[in-house]
Design a protein around this motif. Structure first.
Motif, PDB file in Angstrom:
ATOM      1  N   LYS A 154       3.581   5.415  -5.869  1.00  0.00           N
ATOM      2  CA  LYS A 154       3.427   5.347  -7.338  1.00  0.00           C
ATOM      3  C   LYS A 154       2.398   6.367  -7.811  1.00  0.00           C
ATOM      4  O   LYS A 154       2.585   7.023  -8.844  1.00  0.00           O
ATOM      5  N   GLU A 155       1.313   6.528  -7.044  1.00  0.00           N
ATOM      6  CA  GLU A 155       0.297   7.527  -7.390  1.00  0.00           C
ATOM      7  C   GLU A 155       0.892   8.935  -7.329  1.00  0.00           C
ATOM      8  O   GLU A 155       0.577   9.788  -8.162  1.00  0.00           O
ATOM      9  N   LYS A 160       2.133   1.633  -3.521  1.00  0.00           N
ATOM     10  CA  LYS A 160       1.034   2.079  -4.382  1.00  0.00           C
ATOM     11  C   LYS A 160       0.798   3.575  -4.212  1.00  0.00           C
ATOM     12  O   LYS A 160       0.629   4.301  -5.192  1.00  0.00           O
ATOM     13  N   ARG A 161       0.824   4.046  -2.955  1.00  0.00           N
ATOM     14  CA  ARG A 161       0.621   5.466  -2.687  1.00  0.00           C
ATOM     15  C   ARG A 161       1.765   6.286  -3.298  1.00  0.00           C
ATOM     16  O   ARG A 161       1.537   7.339  -3.911  1.00  0.00           O
ATOM     17  N   SER A 221       0.827  -1.206   0.000  1.00  0.00           N
ATOM     18  CA  SER A 221       0.000   0.000   0.000  1.00  0.00           C
ATOM     19  C   SER A 221       0.861   1.255   0.000  1.00  0.00           C
ATOM     20  O   SER A 221       0.504   2.266  -0.619  1.00  0.00           O
TER      21      SER A 221
END
Length: 130
Positions: free
Chosen positions: A105-106, A102-103, A99
């Motif tokens: 990458k955003e 992912k954060r 997570s």
């Protein structure tokens, strides 16, 4: 022979008086600690008890133990059962590395951070120090 017994009883009397004095000092210190731990007693009350304890110590200890003795035990108990407030710095559960990555990458896709910063965050999420 009479002086030997006189010396013996003098020593016994000295030990008894010394013991009584140590017990009395313990009582005075205990009362002082209780006075200043009591959150319901205001400053003037604490000052008055302290002044009486300085000027009329033996009588003040007796009166204090008789008048407020029951609460002395109650004021001692919370000391060992201290619980921090709910909003006190509680350890936060660790987020899963996926997570966090992912954060990050955003954020890199949105242009907020650089690809180098993304790699550093990804490495940190995976447990690497650098």
């Amino acid at each position: 022979m009479d002086s030997v017994w006189s010396d013996f009883w003098s020593v016994v009397w000295l030990f008894l008086v010394g013991f009584a004095f140590v017990v009395y000092l313990f009582a005075v210190i205990t009362v002082l600690r209780d006075i200043y731990r009591d959150r319901t007693l205001n400053g003037w009350g604490k000052a008055a008890w302290t002044l009486f304890l300085i000027f009329v110590p033996f009588l003040t200890v007796l009166v204090y133990v008789i008048a407020r003795g029951a609460g002395m035990v109650d004021r001692l108990e919370p000391r060992g059962n201290y619980q921090p407030p709910e909003d006190y710095a509680q350890p936060q559960p660790l987020a899963a590395p996926a997570s966090e990555i992912k954060r990050a990458k955003e954020l890199v896709d949105a242009g907020v951070i650089t690809p180098g910063e993304f790699e550093a965050l990804k490495s940190k999420a995976l447990g690497n120090r650098y």
